[in-house]
Design a protein around this motif. Structure first.
Motif, PDB file in Angstrom:
ATOM      1  N   ASN B 164       0.809  -1.215   0.000  1.00 33.61           N
ATOM      2  CA  ASN B 164       0.000   0.000   0.000  1.00 33.61           C
ATOM      3  C   ASN B 164       0.842   1.265   0.000  1.00 33.61           C
ATOM      4  N   ASP B 165       1.957   1.241   0.777  1.00 26.93           N
ATOM      5  CA  ASP B 165       2.767   2.461   0.899  1.00 26.93           C
ATOM      6  C   ASP B 165       3.692   2.653  -0.290  1.00 26.93           C
ATOM      7  N   PHE B 166       4.194   1.553  -0.855  1.00 29.74           N
ATOM      8  CA  PHE B 166       5.271   1.693  -1.831  1.00 29.74           C
ATOM      9  C   PHE B 166       4.917   1.138  -3.218  1.00 29.74           C
ATOM     10  N   VAL B 167       4.558  -0.147  -3.280  1.00 26.72           N
ATOM     11  CA  VAL B 167       4.432  -0.797  -4.595  1.00 26.72           C
ATOM     12  C   VAL B 167       3.246  -0.248  -5.396  1.00 26.72           C
ATOM     13  N   LEU B 168       2.057  -0.257  -4.789  1.00 29.94           N
ATOM     14  CA  LEU B 168       0.873   0.134  -5.559  1.00 29.94           C
ATOM     15  C   LEU B 168       0.947   1.583  -6.063  1.00 29.94           C
ATOM     16  N   PRO B 169       1.407   2.542  -5.234  1.00 28.28           N
ATOM     17  CA  PRO B 169       1.530   3.902  -5.768  1.00 28.28           C
ATOM     18  C   PRO B 169       2.600   4.010  -6.851  1.00 28.28           C
ATOM     19  N   LYS B 170       3.589   3.100  -6.833  1.00 31.02           N
ATOM     20  CA  LYS B 170       4.691   3.180  -7.798  1.00 31.02           C
ATOM     21  C   LYS B 170       4.279   2.696  -9.191  1.00 31.02           C
ATOM     22  N   LEU B 171       3.298   1.797  -9.247  1.00 30.02           N
ATOM     23  CA  LEU B 171       2.966   1.156 -10.527  1.00 30.02           C
ATOM     24  C   LEU B 171       2.650   2.143 -11.648  1.00 30.02           C
ATOM     25  N   PRO B 172       1.790   3.153 -11.395  1.00 31.33           N
ATOM     26  CA  PRO B 172       1.490   4.080 -12.502  1.00 31.33           C
ATOM     27  C   PRO B 172       2.700   4.926 -12.902  1.00 31.33           C
ATOM     28  N   GLU B 173       3.720   5.018 -12.009  1.00 33.34           N
ATOM     29  CA  GLU B 173       4.920   5.793 -12.369  1.00 33.34           C
ATOM     30  C   GLU B 173       5.820   5.015 -13.318  1.00 33.34           C
ATOM     31  N   ILE B 174       5.883   3.690 -13.120  1.00 26.53           N
ATOM     32  CA  ILE B 174       6.839   2.922 -13.922  1.00 26.53           C
ATOM     33  C   ILE B 174       6.203   2.242 -15.135  1.00 26.53           C
ATOM     34  N   PHE B 175       4.897   2.048 -15.080  1.00 27.93           N
ATOM     35  CA  PHE B 175       4.219   1.392 -16.212  1.00 27.93           C
ATOM     36  C   PHE B 175       3.114   2.297 -16.762  1.00 27.93           C
ATOM     37  N   GLU B 176       2.831   2.123 -18.036  1.00 22.47           N
ATOM     38  CA  GLU B 176       1.667   2.786 -18.607  1.00 22.47           C
ATOM     39  C   GLU B 176       0.477   1.850 -18.393  1.00 22.47           C
ATOM     40  N   LEU B 177      -0.416   2.215 -17.475  1.00 17.67           N
ATOM     41  CA  LEU B 177      -1.511   1.316 -17.098  1.00 17.67           C
ATOM     42  C   LEU B 177      -2.855   1.869 -17.554  1.00 17.67           C
ATOM     43  N   PRO B 178      -3.802   0.975 -17.847  1.00 22.04           N
ATOM     44  CA  PRO B 178      -5.138   1.458 -18.184  1.00 22.04           C
ATOM     45  C   PRO B 178      -5.787   2.039 -16.924  1.00 22.04           C
ATOM     46  N   VAL B 179      -6.714   2.945 -17.106  1.00 20.20           N
ATOM     47  CA  VAL B 179      -7.524   3.406 -15.986  1.00 20.20           C
ATOM     48  C   VAL B 179      -8.667   2.401 -15.820  1.00 20.20           C
ATOM     49  N   ILE B 180      -8.922   2.019 -14.598  1.00 12.57           N
ATOM     50  CA  ILE B 180      -9.927   0.984 -14.341  1.00 12.57           C
ATOM     51  C   ILE B 180     -10.907   1.474 -13.300  1.00 12.57           C
TER      52      ILE B 180
END
Lengths: 418, 418
Positions: B164-180
């Motif tokens: 919650n603190d690190f990985v999930l917030p980081k995902l949109p920074e490092i990957f181009e993700l769809p909005v869901i």
């Protein structure tokens, strides 16, 4: 003796997306462990051809037994059967025995059968057909170069049926397995580290072929002894002998063995003594009554209960004195004392149990913070009370109160039993 | 947009032996699914050097994100950290920031720190140190050739904190993700196939970027709508629009959305209308009271309950007439009718709910087989009753009675609400 290794392959997008928790792999692990087969890998893949074939070939390289669950439905998404046929290089053929079992399955339930269901009775020619009396997707058993494969449906009760009826009995026939004897000693009322301290010297002196595991759960600690050898009777005697060494130290915390629960143990003690029980549950709100009535036959000793969720009803129904509530409050030794005696009278029972506390998250004070709980057990020899200081979590407080109340009764019943 | 794939690697013998259920992988799957990352593989390996290194190299070949849990304790059994250092080819060095965080962790809790704990602050030189405020094993973040790795402890609340603190917030920074955008519509009182029939045409007409999943659970069916796109507000509007299309057909079965449960939904309805509730539970044995009192703040509307487990107490406490019990039996419309009205009077409540049935496995007769249950809801506008024909399983019968009783009240409250 060679160590037999297994791999569990779970197939299905729904497992990867977190729609379904894979409880199958956990159950299979436990069953194989009990048989002396070591699960070395678990793999979960989606409904994807390459991933499934890759999982098959990886597994075949490293283990002796491969158990596959899922991907066996009648629709086109389900790839396990065609891919196993492809992997083993054999055609899918009609298995008349399987088709008639499926036909029978639908007939019995008065349900209509579709052509897709008929196709579920067509199987790879190189597998052994394993009947699935609990569903429509048959089990498939393969062997190649000393590695054994079993494919089972993902529906838990169908998988368990195939494991129990076919796979588990087959293991000692195809593998040379160690003889294993397990016994679980169940304790309540003592923490894991205190228990470990009490028996540290005994644990260190255990022979190499007997392993000990501590399995803590809500307010309880289980000790699992596992003995490995060649003679079941000998192992059983050795484990019993070991337990008898620690019993003088930990016996008062032991409520049962193996599958026994605190509520079934209490049921047995009550039945044996011909005594009955009633409950007044304030902070536990019906949870303890639910535990007790979950046990078949509990109507033999359970009379009933009252959940008086406001002070008014502690007075009106249970007869708690207004002065008591005013002077000491609802969460007090005096109140649970009167509650337990009141409910015992109302239900004409031998024992009356009571709980009153601050379950949280609101309602705490400096004097009585969230997690403060009083419990009582009234019986013909008087009433015992106990104060608990539990957690910040409402549900956990309810559950821990349940364990403590049941244990209070157990201690009374056990001392009566002597 | 490239589909981002992830693999979860869980490390630990206790997972393979079935001592611990791997709930981490399931939770991580759900979180990644919500972010639009596709979990393609889950792998579980034991505390074994070759198996762990093999899992690393397999995963690196096939996914963009690798999440590792477990194997980070302070003892020598725990191999994750040294093997990651070996795999990435870099030494383990002291990270002063990590050492002082661990020192602080022990100081705050008044616990003694061992030299092994200090070593937990030594990490592979090629990773980014990720603080773990919930425990002593830090997170480790690696990147190599466009693949990202995160190693986390296996203790669930520590892992969740790092996610919650690190990985999930980081995902949109490092990957181009769809909005869901997800929304779950929760229904009760209608079976999955009936519900599917009611909305089949709507389901078939759903646009490609909105997916529907049926998630059945005990007596309830959840409909999960998932919309994929680039603009959250638009997706939200589209999903709400789709729900409004079926609401006229299924609205009467809908009790809430997303995290709502039947007991929290009823709590809200009772609070809103200022009404109160009491229960007389025979076959459900306290289970429904437990559900209701599990909700924080339930004392605002829950008055209390009575579990009269024998006919005598249905008469003595609830005032059910002896003739009624004699003529119709305890499991009858007439008895639950009187029970619900009796308990409403005793607790001076607006609503009185009652259950009486044959939970099983014993006690069934030809006329009233196991699974026969009568339920009632008494209110100021009269009393409604309902007969249920449930299963052969005691616990399931108790739980299904709970859902049916709560739904009976919900329907009353919802019609009052109009």
């Amino acid at each position: 003796m060679k160590l037999i290794k297994a791999e569990i392959i779970a197939i299905g997008d729904e497992l990867l997306y977190g729609q379904i928790m894979d409880t199958n792999s956990h159950w299979i692990s436990q069953q194989l462990d009990l048989k002396g087969v070591k699960v070395a890998h678990k793999t979960t893949v989606g409904d994807n051809r390459n991933d499934i074939l890759d999982a098959f070939s990886q597994a075949e390289k490293r283990v002796d037994l491969i158990l596959i669950t899922g991907g066996l439905g009648p629709t086109q998404d389900d790839l396990t059967k065609p891919l196993m046929a492809e992997y083993f290089g054999c055609p899918i053929v009609e298995v008349p025995e399987a088709v008639s079992a499926i036909t029978e399955f639908f007939k019995k339930r008065g349900r209509e059968m579709t052509p897709l269901n008929t196709l579920q009775g067509h199987l790879p020619a190189c597998c052994e057909y394993v009947p699935n009396p609990a569903g429509t997707a048959p089990g498939m058993w393969f062997e190649r170069n000393g590695t054994y494969w079993m494919s089972m449906p993902g529906v838990p009760h169908e998988m368990k049926r195939l494991m129990n009826d076919f796979v588990l009995p087959k293991l000692p026939e195809i593998f040379e397995l160690p003889v294993i004897y397990h016994k679980v000693v169940k304790t309540v009322g003592i923490g894991e580290s205190w228990l470990a301290d009490l028996i540290a010297d005994w644990e260190n002196a255990l022979p190499d072929h007997i392993r000990l595991a501590y399995l803590p759960s809500l307010g309880q600690v289980k000790l699992r002894l596992t003995a490995f050898g060649t003679n079941l009777i000998e192992l059983q005697e050795q484990v019993e002998q070991q337990i008898s060494l620690i019993f003088p130290r930990i016996g008062k915390y032991v409520f049962g063995y193996n599958e026994e629960t605190l509520e079934t143990a209490i049921g047995k003690l009550l039945k044996k003594s011909g005594k009955t029980l009633a409950l007044a549950e304030s902070c536990s709100g019906g949870y303890i009554s639910h535990l007790i009535t979950s046990v078949p036959g509990s109507s033999n000793y359970f009379q009933g209960s009252i959940v008086p969720y406001h002070n008014q009803f502690k007075q009106e129904i249970l007869g708690v004195k207004a002065e008591t509530l005013e002077k000491y409050g609802a969460v007090s030794e005096e109140t649970v004392h009167e509650m337990s005696e009141g409910v015992r009278k109302i239900f004409h029972s031998d024992f009356g149990l009571a709980s009153s506390g601050v379950a949280g998250p609101d309602g705490g004070s400096e004097e009585k913070p969230v997690g403060t709980v009083w419990i009582a057990c009234a019986g013909e020899n008087g009433t015992v009370t106990k104060k608990l200081q539990l957690t910040q979590d409402r549900l956990l407080n309810i559950q821990l109160t349940g364990v403590a109340v049941l244990n209070l009764l157990r201690v009374q019943l056990s001392s009566d039993d002597k």
